[in-house]
Design a protein around this motif. Structure first.
Motif, PDB file in Angstrom:
ATOM      1  N   ASP A 194       0.825  -1.213   0.000  1.00 48.00           N
ATOM      2  CA  ASP A 194       0.000   0.000   0.000  1.00 48.00           C
ATOM      3  C   ASP A 194       0.859   1.263   0.000  1.00 48.00           C
ATOM      4  OD1 ASP A 194      -2.242  -1.587   0.045  1.00 48.00           O
ATOM      5  OD2 ASP A 194      -2.666  -1.298   2.174  1.00 48.00           O
ATOM      6  N   GLY A 202       3.777   1.520  -1.371  1.00 49.71           N
ATOM      7  CA  GLY A 202       4.617   1.589  -2.562  1.00 49.71           C
ATOM      8  C   GLY A 202       6.068   1.263  -2.317  1.00 49.71           C
ATOM      9  N   GLY A 244       7.410  -0.800  -4.989  1.00 47.53           N
ATOM     10  CA  GLY A 244       7.132  -0.289  -6.322  1.00 47.53           C
ATOM     11  C   GLY A 244       5.802  -0.810  -6.833  1.00 47.53           C
ATOM     12  N   ASP A 245       5.655  -0.863  -8.128  1.00 46.30           N
ATOM     13  CA  ASP A 245       4.432  -1.395  -8.739  1.00 46.30           C
ATOM     14  C   ASP A 245       4.501  -2.911  -8.751  1.00 46.30           C
ATOM     15  OD1 ASP A 245       3.515   1.197  -9.307  1.00 46.30           O
ATOM     16  OD2 ASP A 245       4.606   1.226 -11.213  1.00 46.30           O
ATOM     17  N   GLY A 291       7.672  -6.736  -7.055  1.00 48.52           N
ATOM     18  CA  GLY A 291       7.376  -5.417  -7.591  1.00 48.52           C
ATOM     19  C   GLY A 291       8.548  -4.858  -8.354  1.00 48.52           C
TER      20      GLY A 291
END
Length: 363
Positions: free
Chosen positions: A166, A168, A171-172, A277
């Motif tokens: 949540d 980040g 990362g993605d 991520g």
């Protein structure tokens, strides 16, 4: 551990959902435990007792001898299923915990709803999506709270992983890998005449019994719903005739995130959950079993940080959450509507395994 990680992983086992002081609870939620299999006896009942917010007062099972022995050992009221459903001792409990075979959940939950009792129902919530919808509707129509027993959602290791996503910190998200396996007819039982091997009672075996763990944990930490699935099942041994011995499935989520999951009821004991991520990855290994300590690691910039934390008793955390939210008047996150997402996805995975095609999921 770098400062970004420390900000989210300090006080690792904190109950971020807790608003009440457990030391001030004088009247915990009284629970009737329905279904006295090994998990209820060895894990659920101890978890209820360890939680400051709950206490067991009634036990019920289709086997009278089991009911009598458990009731006597714990000084509880033991009743037969027909007595429980009739409400004969309804004044002795505030909530019902249903831990019976999947296809029998509905009748017990309907009875609890008619009695105005809150419900904690084991996962998967029922054996088919249609029966699951009836179960959820029964609680909605009666206005009683329904929580479904996704104990991974109250495990601090899973909640801290979600915190990292949540925020980040990783990362993605690109993909998720998860696995869960056991030798069911060795670790848990040598009895081949059991409900998990009866499709009418279980709805399936590997996928329904343990496949729900990677599925639901992925949905929870990503806070997203799969849009399509592709699955395969395989059965090699006669003991598993009529049900799935092994299963694998791929879930596609919005933005192209994919989860690759594999489960087996006849393989070396293992459980692992990894989220990868663009900036790092988080690993739970072991991940899912209540009877083993969870491991938690984060890898960023080529550096791996393994977190040493005090393990929690998973059922205790789950029942504490259940009791706390009832006493505080707060809604549950793993509620009936959430559970229907799993029911429909599991059904779609079986459909895919039978057809050999990708199945699109709709709202």
């Amino acid at each position: 551990m770098d400062t970004d990680l420390a900000a989210y992983l300090d006080d690792f086992t904190r109950r971020d959902w807790e608003t009440l002081d457990p030391d001030t609870v004088d009247d915990p939620v009284r629970i009737a435990v329905v279904g006295l299999g090994w998990f209820a006896r060895e894990w659920a009942l101890p978890g209820i007792a360890r939680s400051a917010y709950t206490e067991a007062t009634v036990v019920c099972d289709v086997d009278p001898e089991t009911t009598e022995s458990v009731a006597a050992a714990r000084d509880l009221t033991g009743v037969a299923p027909e007595e429980l459903r009739s409400g004969a001792v309804a004044d002795e409990y505030d909530a019902v915990y249903v831990a019976t075979p999947n296809a029998t959940h509905l009748g017990y939950v309907e009875a609890a709803a008619e009695q105005g009792k809150a419900v904690l129902c084991e996962k998967p919530v029922e054996s088919t999506p249609e029966r699951a919808e009836r179960l959820v509707a029964a609680c909605d129509d009666a206005g009683v709270p329904l929580m479904v027993g996704y104990r991974m959602q109250t495990d601090p290791a899973v909640r801290r992983l979600k915190d990292l996503l949540d925020a980040g910190v990783l990362g993605d998200v690109v993909h998720v890998h998860a696995t869960m396996s056991q030798t069911m007819l060795g670790e848990l039982s040598t009895d081949h005449d059991q409900w998990r091997l009866d499709p009418a009672l279980s709805g399936g075996c590997a996928l329904m019994d343990i496949g729900v763990y990677p599925l639901n944990t992925t949905r929870f930490v990503l806070d997203a719903e799969p849009t399509r699935v592709f699955g395969t099942t395989r059965t090699e041994h006669e003991a598993f005739a009529g049900v799935d011995e092994h299963a694998s499935y791929r879930l596609t989520f919005p933005d192209g995130v994919e989860a690759m999951c594999s489960v087996s009821q006849n393989a070396q004991h293992a459980s692992r959950f990894e989220v990868v991520g663009t900036e790092g990855r988080a690993i739970l290994d072991p991940a899912f079993y209540e009877r083993e300590d969870r491991g938690f690691a984060v890898v960023r910039g080529g550096t791996r940080a393994d977190v040493d934390f005090e393990q929690v008793h998973q059922p205790e955390a789950e029942f504490a959450y259940f009791g706390h939210h009832l006493l505080a008047g707060e809604p549950f996150h793993p509620d009936g509507e959430h559970a229907l997402g799993d029911a429909r996805t599991l059904d779609a995975i079986y459909e895919s395994a039978e057809s050999g095609a990708v199945v699109e999921l709709t709202d």
